[in-house]
Write a protein that holds these residues in place. Structure first.
Motif: not given
Length: 365
Positions: A125, A129, A134, A271
């Motif tokens: 994560n 993020h 990403q 999410h």
């Protein structure tokens, strides 16, 4: 099961529905937009299948029906491994799957899901993020008209099911094993013969002897695939998938044509599911491991350090091969290494040290 019943069983309560109604208010004056979602999972498979189905319901909820989702499990519209092409071509609007299935298209896809000696859920994560993951994912997806979102994670996986004990690296040579992704390439570098199978095909191939070993996920999913009826030895800890991320891959041309609030609703639903699925796996894996061992006589075996060292050497060989593929693959690997070093280093001081001391004090070692 009808959609209303599924929402109740999936734990989506009145508060969530109220929030969805508020967010979805602009949809009242708009036409319903169909969204076909194809997946790589058997229908109602706990965790993966039910999570993907829950996500499809949630997208429709958050848009107050402005987006009308149509969900298809593996084989219902396209095959488990055909969902990427369906979405890239525009024949479906989205897939729910693991992106390492597309490593033959480009090896950088593997880092979106997981790689051996890779990132756990928390680290992944952070990487996606906050540490450039990403942006690299978007660059990769742009080539195939796909925009990806994290949409679930099944945590650290077990090492797999084996029909015989493996006591050293030489015991892997010649094994026929179902294992996808870069983990499969690592095993191939150890002399394993890799077999590609979807989740729904594993049991029949293992029980027939067509394969000698398999990994899938962990106790919860493996229990419902009846893998304990086909193999005796269950190995841990897994190295090949330390935090396999699920993706909702959306056709970018379709997505960007939507109103901005609907695009935001899809991302918000992803999410939610990314958090919810991981929590569900963590809530169930311990229970089903106990059932496998105590009720079904499964033999737990731990990979010894010699085997883990061999895994490490084979993984590094695989990474060297990936980095030579392209500039993007090399940049993806460098970003992954940075995240593993920085986040992993912090977790060693925080999470790992705390758990070691907590378990020592409480006698949970």
């Amino acid at each position: 099961m009808d959609r209303r019943s599924f929402i109740k069983t999936a734990g989506i309560g009145s508060a969530g529905a109220a929030a969805a109604s508020t967010l979805g208010a602009p949809a009242i004056a708009q036409a319903r937009t169909p969204m076909v979602i194809v997946s790589s999972w058997p229908r109602d498979l706990p965790g993966l299948g039910t999570g993907a189905q829950r996500l499809a319901v949630r997208i429709e909820e958050l848009t107050d029906g402005a987006i009308a989702t149509e969900y298809y499990a593996a084989g219902e519209r396209v095959g488990a491994f055909d969902v990427f092409d369906a979405v890239s071509s525009g024949n479906a609007q989205a897939y729910h799957s693991t992106d390492y299935y597309w490593k033959g298209v480009h090896p950088a896809w593997s880092y979106i899901t997981t790689v051996p000696f890779g990132l756990n859920y928390v680290e992944q994560n952070a990487f996606i993020h906050w540490m450039g993951g990403q942006e690299l994912w978007d660059e990769l997806g742009e080539q195939y008209d796909i925009k990806g979102f994290l949409a679930g994670n099944n945590g650290v996986q077990m090492g797999g099911w084996f029909n015989k004990e493996v006591n050293g690296p030489d015991d892997f040579r010649g094994l026929r094993m179902r294992i996808p992704g870069i983990g499969g390439d690592m095993m191939a570098n150890m002399g394993v013969s890799i077999v590609t199978l979807s989740g729904g095909q594993i049991f029949e191939n293992l029980i027939s002897g067509a394969i000698d070993a398999t990994e899938f996920i962990g106790p919860w999913n493996d229990f419902f695939l009846n893998l304990h009826q086909a193999a005796r030895y269950y190995y841990w800890p897994g190295v090949h998938e330390p935090g396999a991320a699920m993706s909702l891959g959306v056709n970018k041309s379709w997505l960007t044509a939507l109103p901005a609030w609907q695009q935001a609703a899809i991302e918000a639903a992803c999410h939610e599911e990314n958090d919810r699925m991981t929590a569900e796996f963590n809530a169930n894996n311990g229970l089903y491991l106990s059932r496998l061992v105590n009720d079904h006589g499964v033999q737990l075996r731990r990979f010894n350090p010699e085997i883990y060292d061999a895994f490490g050497a084979a993984a590094e060989q695989t990474f060297d091969e990936i980095r030579q593929h392209s500039d993007l693959a090399n940049r993806m690997h460098e970003a992954f290494l940075h995240a593993r070093r920085e986040v992993g280093g912090w977790m060693n001081i925080a999470d790992v040290a705390y758990l070691q001391e907590r378990n020592r004090v409480l006698g949970l070692e």
